[in-house]
Design an enzyme around this catalytic site. Structure first.
Site, mmCIF file in Angstrom:
data_model
loop_
_atom_site.group_PDB
_atom_site.id
_atom_site.type_symbol
_atom_site.label_atom_id
_atom_site.label_comp_id
_atom_site.label_asym_id
_atom_site.label_seq_id
_atom_site.Cartn_x
_atom_site.Cartn_y
_atom_site.Cartn_z
ATOM 1 C CE1 TYR A 143 32.313 38.169 60.032
ATOM 2 C CE2 TYR A 143 34.674 38.397 59.644
ATOM 3 C CZ TYR A 143 33.380 38.844 59.469
ATOM 4 O OH TYR A 143 33.157 39.969 58.731
ATOM 5 C CE LYS A 169 31.111 35.209 41.325
ATOM 6 N NZ LYS A 169 31.463 36.554 41.657
#
Length: 195
Positions: free
Chosen positions: A66, A105
């Site tokens: 990442y 979320k």
């Protein structure tokens, strides 16, 4: 003192994806690739082979790690579909790297962390948004209209239930250490409907 906004640029928003979760593969990658206002630049995974598999249908770059995706100069914004407990550190890293962020979320697993992330985005002049498409459904607008028009009278109580099939044993939604649990994953739907 607020940090300066990143320079404005024309053309589609160049997006990188941090992770290859099911929601990313099924929904967001196809949507990003189909939208004329976005250009899918790269997909990152902890394993290069996984990133390559997710990136191949879209002809974008596969990135191992990442952090390596966040270091790319050709990425304006990132989508973060990682397990909930990993949202805050990677959202923070993306904002610090000057990237706009759309995170699945829940944005984080506690209110204080969420407030801190929102403050960081504001200070950096970046967009930070939680991906809760549900609240934009036309049914909510219709219910709001009915309430505002007095069609159903004064609202005095609200009752809601939201269910899905039980995830299999071993699913990350069962792991408290990864931010799993009913409230953050599914409870958000009736709570947001009430709001």
């Amino acid at each position: 003192m607020s940090a300066p906004r990143p320079p404005a640029r024309s053309g589609p928003v160049r997006v990188g994806v941090l992770g290859t979760a099911s929601i990313a593969r099924r929904r967001l990658l196809p949507a990003l690739a189909a939208c004329p206002d976005t250009r899918l630049v790269a997909v990152a995974s902890r394993a290069l082979a996984t990133a390559e598999e997710a990136a191949a249908p879209y002809g974008c770059k596969a990135v191992e790690g990442y952090g390596a995706l966040l270091a790319r100069d050709d990425v304006d914004a990132v989508y973060v579909p990682l397990p909930a407990a990993l949202h805050a550190p990677w959202v923070r890293a993306a904002l610090t790297a000057g990237k706009h962020v759309l995170a699945e979320k829940p944005l984080s697993t506690d209110a204080a962390t969420t407030r801190g992330l929102l403050a960081l985005a504001r200070d950096k002049g970046l967009v930070l948004s939680e991906n809760v498409m549900f609240v934009h459904h036309a049914r909510h607008a219709e219910v709001r209209r009915l309430i505002e028009d007095g069609a159903i009278g004064d609202v005095r109580a609200f009752h809601a239930a939201f269910t899905v099939p039980r995830p299999p044993d071993g699913d990350i939604r069962h792991s408290a250490g990864l931010g799993g649990g009913a409230l953050g994953d599914m409870g958000v739907y009736p709570v947001r409907a009430a709001l």
